[in-house]
Design a protein around this motif. Structure first.
Motif, PDB file in Angstrom:
ATOM      1  N   THR A 212       0.839  -1.214   0.000  1.00 61.29           N
ATOM      2  CA  THR A 212       0.000   0.000   0.000  1.00 61.29           C
ATOM      3  C   THR A 212       0.868   1.257   0.000  1.00 61.29           C
ATOM      4  N   ILE A 213       1.984   1.218   0.763  1.00 58.35           N
ATOM      5  CA  ILE A 213       2.919   2.361   0.794  1.00 58.35           C
ATOM      6  C   ILE A 213       3.507   2.576  -0.603  1.00 58.35           C
ATOM      7  N   GLY A 218       3.839   5.483  -5.806  1.00 57.87           N
ATOM      8  CA  GLY A 218       3.713   5.499  -7.265  1.00 57.87           C
ATOM      9  C   GLY A 218       2.706   6.528  -7.736  1.00 57.87           C
ATOM     10  N   ILE A 219       1.582   6.597  -7.033  1.00 61.37           N
ATOM     11  CA  ILE A 219       0.519   7.550  -7.410  1.00 61.37           C
ATOM     12  C   ILE A 219       1.034   8.989  -7.307  1.00 61.37           C
ATOM     13  N   TYR A 231       6.571   3.933 -12.075  1.00 58.83           N
ATOM     14  CA  TYR A 231       6.473   2.554 -12.582  1.00 58.83           C
ATOM     15  C   TYR A 231       7.168   1.578 -11.634  1.00 58.83           C
ATOM     16  N   SER A 232       8.361   1.952 -11.143  1.00 56.52           N
ATOM     17  CA  SER A 232       9.108   1.032 -10.265  1.00 56.52           C
ATOM     18  C   SER A 232       8.345   0.795  -8.960  1.00 56.52           C
ATOM     19  N   TYR A 233       7.690   1.846  -8.431  1.00 58.00           N
ATOM     20  CA  TYR A 233       6.886   1.683  -7.204  1.00 58.00           C
ATOM     21  C   TYR A 233       5.652   0.806  -7.467  1.00 58.00           C
ATOM     22  N   TYR A 255      -1.869   0.645 -13.310  1.00 56.95           N
ATOM     23  CA  TYR A 255      -1.080   1.873 -13.228  1.00 56.95           C
ATOM     24  C   TYR A 255       0.313   1.687 -13.840  1.00 56.95           C
ATOM     25  N   MET A 256       0.860   0.446 -13.750  1.00 58.39           N
ATOM     26  CA  MET A 256       2.141   0.144 -14.418  1.00 58.39           C
ATOM     27  C   MET A 256       1.989   0.359 -15.931  1.00 58.39           C
ATOM     28  N   LEU A 257       0.903  -0.169 -16.479  1.00 57.35           N
ATOM     29  CA  LEU A 257       0.652  -0.039 -17.927  1.00 57.35           C
ATOM     30  C   LEU A 257       0.434   1.426 -18.301  1.00 57.35           C
TER      31      LEU A 257
END
Length: 425
Positions: A212-213, A218-219, A231-233, A255-257
């Motif tokens: 979750t962290i 990432g957000i 992306y890495s997060y 979200y990665m995509l």
């Protein structure tokens, strides 16, 4: 089924077995209620009642009887005074979690948490109250009741920091970060996330919480347009949630995509989806991102709009994806319009709309916005329905050179004045 039965059953393992062997859920529920009516408070009876509560909670959840779960919590209050506080906390949180599994019960969960906060305050059960308040703040955040959630969290954070309860502090700081992000206060959202990471570094954090962290990190990085770090997060969060088979894994993958599309690497999307980890999560969310990636690769606004229309719930109704795709759509539209109007000095708006395959009013609105933003020099002749494009005015090289010369002369005069002042002194 009322909890008040005419006769109780003894709180024994035989009674529990009888409930499990019953022909249907309502009969099992009835038997378990009768077991809880047993007045015995021996150690064996208390253990059996705890098991009865767990089973009863499961049956009521399967039957979607949220109101009865709420009443059960009220009826168990005398029982809670007979068992240790840690077990009470476990039962209360278990029943609140059970209500959360029943769809369309957010208002009931909020009122249930408020009732439990009042009871824990009266009973001076601080440990349990703080956790129920954290749950209440999360529910208020989901319901977009930001002011009440912020007020609750502000007081709770001060209290928990004094007690130095690191695990709860991580949860609360994360919640505060999400709340500030929802209120579009990015600096405070980042500060709260940093506080959550600091607290998490001092203790063992369960993988779900660490995920979750990472997801929140990432957000926030994506919001600052740092899509590579984001992306890495998201990848770290995806691995954590995927190992736990947590439903949040699909959001991390989505979200990665999104990050790949935003950094102009839409061609990588198909590879990620067809990987072993990606194939596990095939479905509408992944299909939506694939459609967006295809549209972006082809630089086609028509396909882009089709994807947004076909996957509305996955794209438009996800605020994070929607925000980034809106910016991507605008960029794509501007690039296409600039390319189309480049050969013309005067062109009908209807002709541009036909070439770009979008409604005329939509194109006209975007062109006027681009003119105001100085993306190109031109004006709209709405009477004739035309766009008139001006040639970029060429700035004469002599003017900046003249200004620079005057500036240099000024510096020389100032320097000579300083020297003469020293000589005169």
């Amino acid at each position: 089924m009322s909890s008040m039965e005419s006769s109780h059953l003894p709180a024994t393992t035989e009674s529990i077995a009888k409930a499990q062997e019953a022909k249907d859920a309502p009969e099992s529920i009835s038997i378990l209620y009768r077991v809880l009516q047993d007045p015995s408070s021996s150690a064996e009876a208390l253990r059996t009642k705890e098991l009865a509560i767990t089973n009863l909670t499961n049956y009521l959840t399967k039957e979607n009887r949220a109101e009865e779960l709420r009443n059960l919590l009220t009826q168990l209050r005398p029982f809670f005074s007979l068992i240790p506080k840690a077990k009470t906390a476990k039962i209360v949180r278990g029943i609140i979690d059970a209500v959360a599994k029943i769809p369309e019960t957010s208002d009931l969960q909020i009122s249930l948490c408020k009732e439990m906060v009042e009871w824990t305050r009266a009973e001076k059960r601080t440990f349990l109250r703080q956790r129920v308040e954290a749950r209440l703040a999360a529910l208020l955040l989901e319901n977009e009741e930001y002011t009440e959630a912020l007020t609750l969290l502000t007081g709770l954070i001060k209290e928990v920091r004094r007690l130095d309860d690191k695990l709860l502090l991580v949860d609360i700081d994360l919640l505060e970060s999400k709340l500030h992000f929802s209120l579009r206060n990015l600096p405070k959202a980042k500060a709260s996330l940093t506080a959550a990471r600091t607290a998490a570094n001092a203790i063992y954090v369960p993988p779900a919480q660490q995920g979750t962290i990472d997801l929140q990190s990432g957000i926030l990085h994506a919001e600052e347009k740092d899509y590579k770090t984001a992306y890495s997060y998201f990848f770290e969060a995806f691995e954590a949630f995927s190992a736990l088979e947590d439903p949040k894994a699909i959001f991390s993958l989505k979200y990665m995509l999104l990050c790949k599309i935003m950094v102009n690497q839409a061609d990588d999307v198909a590879g990620i989806i067809s990987s072993k980890a990606g194939l596990k999560y095939l479905g509408p969310d992944v299909d939506a991102m694939k459609a967006v990636a295809d549209a972006y690769s082809k630089r086609s606004l028509k396909y882009f709009e089709t994807a947004l229309r076909d996957y509305k719930s996955q794209l438009e109704e996800d605020p994070i994806v929607h925000r980034h795709l809106s910016s991507l759509y605008d960029t794509l539209l501007e690039q296409n319009l600039c390319r189309l109007i480049e050969p013309y000095s005067r062109v009908e708006i209807a002709h541009i709309a036909e070439m770009i395959e979008l409604p005329v009013d939509h194109v006209e609105k975007k062109l006027s916005q681009m003119i105001l933003d100085k993306k190109f020099a031109g004006t709209l002749d709405q009477g004739a329905g035309c766009l008139i494009i001006f040639e970029d005015p060429k700035t004469e090289a002599i003017f900046p050179a003249t200004l620079e010369t005057i500036s240099n002369v000024g510096k020389v005069v100032d320097s000579l004045y300083m020297r003469s002042a020293k000589i005169m002194a």
